[in-house]
Design a protein around this motif. Structure first.
Motif, mmCIF file in Angstrom:
data_model
loop_
_atom_site.group_PDB
_atom_site.id
_atom_site.type_symbol
_atom_site.label_atom_id
_atom_site.label_comp_id
_atom_site.label_asym_id
_atom_site.label_seq_id
_atom_site.Cartn_x
_atom_site.Cartn_y
_atom_site.Cartn_z
ATOM 1 N N TYR A 274 0.854 -1.193 0.000
ATOM 2 C CA TYR A 274 0.000 0.000 0.000
ATOM 3 C C TYR A 274 0.889 1.242 0.000
ATOM 4 C CZ TYR A 274 -3.933 -3.038 1.290
ATOM 5 O OH TYR A 274 -4.907 -4.000 1.303
ATOM 6 N N PHE A 275 0.495 2.206 -0.839
ATOM 7 C CA PHE A 275 1.193 3.491 -0.904
ATOM 8 C C PHE A 275 0.144 4.584 -0.832
ATOM 9 C CE2 PHE A 275 3.709 0.467 -3.299
ATOM 10 C CZ PHE A 275 5.020 0.767 -2.953
ATOM 11 N N ASN A 276 0.576 5.817 -0.545
ATOM 12 C CA ASN A 276 -0.344 6.900 -0.879
ATOM 13 C C ASN A 276 0.239 7.716 -2.033
ATOM 14 O OD1 ASN A 276 1.442 8.404 0.542
ATOM 15 N ND2 ASN A 276 0.011 9.276 1.989
ATOM 16 N N ILE A 297 4.833 -5.833 -11.014
ATOM 17 C CA ILE A 297 3.493 -5.703 -10.433
ATOM 18 C C ILE A 297 2.436 -6.336 -11.336
ATOM 19 C CG2 ILE A 297 3.994 -3.693 -9.025
ATOM 20 C CD1 ILE A 297 2.972 -1.886 -11.101
ATOM 21 N N ASN A 298 1.414 -6.854 -10.712
ATOM 22 C CA ASN A 298 0.334 -7.499 -11.464
ATOM 23 C C ASN A 298 -0.896 -6.611 -11.541
ATOM 24 O OD1 ASN A 298 -2.389 -9.159 -10.961
ATOM 25 N ND2 ASN A 298 -1.129 -10.288 -12.406
ATOM 26 N N GLU A 309 -3.090 10.471 5.229
ATOM 27 C CA GLU A 309 -2.487 11.812 5.267
ATOM 28 C C GLU A 309 -3.086 12.705 4.180
ATOM 29 O OE1 GLU A 309 1.511 10.558 4.726
ATOM 30 O OE2 GLU A 309 1.323 9.261 6.465
ATOM 31 N N GLY A 310 -4.394 12.568 3.991
ATOM 32 C CA GLY A 310 -5.110 13.412 3.043
ATOM 33 C C GLY A 310 -4.918 13.028 1.583
ATOM 34 N N CYS A 311 -4.231 11.922 1.325
ATOM 35 C CA CYS A 311 -3.985 11.507 -0.072
ATOM 36 C C CYS A 311 -4.558 10.112 -0.318
ATOM 37 C CB CYS A 311 -2.489 11.456 -0.348
ATOM 38 S SG CYS A 311 -1.733 13.058 -0.245
ATOM 39 N N PRO A 312 -4.991 9.852 -1.574
ATOM 40 C CA PRO A 312 -5.579 8.537 -1.861
ATOM 41 C C PRO A 312 -4.600 7.399 -1.621
ATOM 42 C CG PRO A 312 -5.869 10.050 -3.723
ATOM 43 C CD PRO A 312 -4.971 10.738 -2.751
ATOM 44 N N VAL A 313 -5.159 6.283 -1.145
ATOM 45 C CA VAL A 313 -4.355 5.074 -0.911
ATOM 46 C C VAL A 313 -4.422 4.208 -2.171
ATOM 47 C CG1 VAL A 313 -4.213 2.954 0.478
ATOM 48 C CG2 VAL A 313 -4.759 5.140 1.574
ATOM 49 N N LEU A 314 -3.296 3.614 -2.507
ATOM 50 C CA LEU A 314 -3.214 2.709 -3.667
ATOM 51 C C LEU A 314 -2.767 1.338 -3.176
ATOM 52 C CD1 LEU A 314 -3.150 2.506 -6.861
ATOM 53 C CD2 LEU A 314 -0.710 2.962 -6.686
ATOM 54 N N SER A 315 -3.466 0.295 -3.637
ATOM 55 C CA SER A 315 -3.088 -1.081 -3.282
ATOM 56 C C SER A 315 -2.466 -1.731 -4.516
ATOM 57 C CB SER A 315 -4.349 -1.844 -2.859
ATOM 58 O OG SER A 315 -4.130 -3.234 -2.947
ATOM 59 N N VAL A 316 -1.328 -2.386 -4.338
ATOM 60 C CA VAL A 316 -0.622 -3.000 -5.477
ATOM 61 C C VAL A 316 -0.317 -4.456 -5.122
ATOM 62 C CG1 VAL A 316 1.378 -2.811 -7.016
ATOM 63 C CG2 VAL A 316 0.537 -0.778 -5.828
ATOM 64 N N THR A 317 -0.553 -5.345 -6.070
ATOM 65 C CA THR A 317 -0.268 -6.766 -5.820
ATOM 66 C C THR A 317 0.841 -7.272 -6.734
ATOM 67 O OG1 THR A 317 -2.534 -7.168 -5.095
ATOM 68 C CG2 THR A 317 -1.279 -9.097 -5.793
ATOM 69 N N VAL A 318 1.760 -8.006 -6.133
ATOM 70 C CA VAL A 318 2.845 -8.658 -6.887
ATOM 71 C C VAL A 318 2.597 -10.159 -6.810
ATOM 72 C CG1 VAL A 318 5.331 -9.150 -6.914
ATOM 73 C CG2 VAL A 318 4.515 -6.837 -6.397
ATOM 74 N N LEU A 337 5.407 1.362 -10.896
ATOM 75 C CA LEU A 337 4.190 2.182 -10.955
ATOM 76 C C LEU A 337 4.414 3.407 -11.824
ATOM 77 C CD1 LEU A 337 2.964 2.001 -7.244
ATOM 78 C CD2 LEU A 337 1.719 1.172 -9.261
ATOM 79 N N GLU A 338 5.587 3.997 -11.658
ATOM 80 C CA GLU A 338 5.878 5.202 -12.434
ATOM 81 C C GLU A 338 6.092 4.860 -13.907
ATOM 82 O OE1 GLU A 338 8.677 7.699 -10.494
ATOM 83 O OE2 GLU A 338 8.464 9.271 -11.997
ATOM 84 N N ARG A 339 6.836 3.796 -14.112
ATOM 85 C CA ARG A 339 7.217 3.437 -15.480
ATOM 86 C C ARG A 339 6.039 2.912 -16.295
ATOM 87 N NH1 ARG A 339 11.793 -0.969 -16.515
ATOM 88 N NH2 ARG A 339 11.665 -1.059 -18.766
ATOM 89 N N TYR A 340 5.243 2.012 -15.721
ATOM 90 C CA TYR A 340 4.196 1.367 -16.517
ATOM 91 C C TYR A 340 2.836 2.042 -16.374
ATOM 92 C CZ TYR A 340 7.714 -2.254 -16.882
ATOM 93 O OH TYR A 340 8.886 -2.922 -17.127
ATOM 94 N N CYS A 341 2.619 2.750 -15.271
ATOM 95 C CA CYS A 341 1.274 3.304 -15.032
ATOM 96 C C CYS A 341 1.296 4.827 -14.890
ATOM 97 C CB CYS A 341 0.663 2.710 -13.761
ATOM 98 S SG CYS A 341 0.875 0.944 -13.596
ATOM 99 N N GLY A 342 2.457 5.425 -14.938
ATOM 100 C CA GLY A 342 2.553 6.878 -14.788
ATOM 101 C C GLY A 342 2.111 7.351 -13.411
#
Ligand SMILES: Cc1cc2nc3c(=O)[nH]c(=O)nc-3n(C[C@H](O)[C@H](O)[C@H](O)COP(=O)(O)OP(=O)(O)OC[C@H]3O[C@@H](n4cnc5c(N)ncnc54)[C@H](O)[C@@H]3O)c2cc1C
Length: 410
Positions: A274-276, A297-298, A309-318, A337-342
């Protein structure tokens, strides 16, 4: 019949154990569940920290599951539905693939998407319609092949297999080679076509919580790891011996010694991070897949209504195998995430390494055959590992084992 005086033990408060307790209660019994951990749910758990809900691995309830319809109150779970289909990140450009049967608005992007050929899209439509006519019993009586062999035999292009089926079903089966049985593929596809993928508002753990709340005559004893079962007794790890009239075990055990140790069951694993992030780059309710074969990442999604912290949470599965340390994994996932999903992550929040996520097995079933262990008196078996890795199978196994137990005592 004074059923409360019976010493009936269930080992495990996973979904199969909870459904078994529910079934036994309906028959008038008051079982005791022995659970090794400090809370219920087994593989279906959520943590809440600083107001953010974190599921222990991304998993969904398919609302068409026949067992879930019987054992759960969907309204009270406040289910949040995912949109049918997926958003596919393939060489940078996201493409929406949808199911026109249910979500008409997804028809246009489906037809325009570069994920598969027009023929593939027609075949997906045909497969979905065909599986609606095929019963669950028929599916589990059909000879098995791997999902990959099935898709190739159905005539899907290599392109749609690589860009849609591998990431989508790889994320469900937790293996990207699609070596999982075609029965599981047909069953899951049918469930997706006939209902929705959903998560309770307060996380997947709410499913277990609802089942626990529905129990009135069951006692749950936490932090009670069971060492061994014998005919007539349950032996705890500390040595305490509990006389038992009947025992229902929901975890793999050694049929020769009765010890609750790994007994040849192999498991698929996954990592859930999980990231924000500063902003959502696609809508809530959309499951995004990363189809590029070089990506680790899948899948990813924005858990409904979750902000840290006021920012959306992102869930990522490997799902892919790796030998990265936790720090290396976080770094690599952020880069992917940056490379394939911007998507640029703001900060890392949490990591769950789920080592025993789904049982690997062939000859998948949906109706239990091994409800009783012939080596021990009144020992009944449940758990998804006996059938297939799904909530539906866990429930089906728990119910069938409890019914067999009640019939035996009666
Ligand atoms: C990451 C992930 C993703 C998934 N995705 C999906 C999905 O999208 N859809 C779906 O339908 N299913 C999914 N599943 C599968 C689903 O969660 C399982 O099929 C189901 O939860 C299994 O329930 P169970 O009761 O059979 O086993 P478990 O949940 O494993 O329960 C066993 C219980 O026994 C306890 N226990 C173990 N050993 C002992 C002992 N010696 N003494 C006492 N207690 C013991 C454990 O602590 C546990 O509570 C997923 C699972 C995971 C982990």
């Amino acid at each position: 019949m004074n059923t409360t005086a019976d010493q009936i033990y269930i080992v495990g408060t996973g979904i199969s154990g909870l459904v078994a307790a529910r079934t036994l209660e309906k028959k008038g019994y008051a079982p005791v569940i022995l659970e090794s951990s400090d809370r219920p749910g087994g593989r279906v758990k959520s943590d809440t920290e600083s107001g953010v809900v974190y599921d222990h691995g991304f998993q969904v309830l398919l609302t068409a599951y026949p067992q879930a319809r019987r054992h759960l109150d969907f309204d009270k779970l406040n289910l949040r539905r995912f949109l049918p289909g997926a958003l596919v990140f393939n060489t940078g450009t996201p493409q929406r693939i949808g199911d026109p049967l249910r979500n008409f608005s997804s028809l246009l992007p489906t037809l325009n998407s570069k994920v598969g050929t027009l023929k593939d899209k027609w075949k997906i439509f045909r497969l979905s319609s065909g599986l609606k006519q095929k019963s669950v019993d028929e599916i589990f009586a059909t000879p098995e092949q791997t999902t990959l062999q099935y898709l190739e035999a159905y005539g899907f292009s290599d392109q749609v297999i690589r860009t849609f089926f591998k990431p989508f079903f790889g994320g469900i089966f937790l293996e990207e080679a699609l070596s999982t049985s075609s029965r599981m593929f047909e069953f899951t596809f049918k469930m997706f076509s006939e209902g929705y993928a959903a998560i309770p508002d307060s996380g997947i753990g709410a499913i277990a919580a609802q089942l626990v709340a529905g129990l009135n005559r069951t006692t749950i004893r936490y932090n009670q790891p069971v060492q061994q079962v014998t005919s007539g007794a349950v032996i705890l790890k500390g040595g305490e011996k509990l006389p038992s009239r009947a025992t229902l075990i929901t975890v793999p055990f050694n049929p020769e010694t009765g010890e609750l140790r790994e007994s040849g069951v192999a498991w698929e694993r996954c990592d859930n991070l999980y990231f924000n992030v500063s902003k959502r780059t696609f809508e809530e309710g959309v499951i995004a897949l990363v189809a590029d074969p070089d990506a680790l990442i899948n899948n990813l999604y924005f858990p409904f209504g979750q902000n840290a912290e006021g920012c959306p949470v992102l869930s990522v599965t490997v799902v892919k195998k790796h030998a990265l340390s936790k720090a290396e994994l976080i770094q690599r996932v952020s880069e992917d995430l940056e490379r394939y999903c911007g998507i640029k992550t703001k900060s890392f929040l949490k990591h769950y390494a789920v080592e025993r996520a789904l049982p690997k097995r062939g000859d998948l079933k949906m109706k239990p055959v091994e409800v009783q262990s012939l080596d021990f008196d009144n020992l009944f078996l449940a758990g998804d590992y006996l059938l297939n890795g799904s909530l539906n199978a866990a429930m089906a196994s728990g119910e069938a084992a409890a019914e067999a137990l009640a019939a035996s005592l009666a």
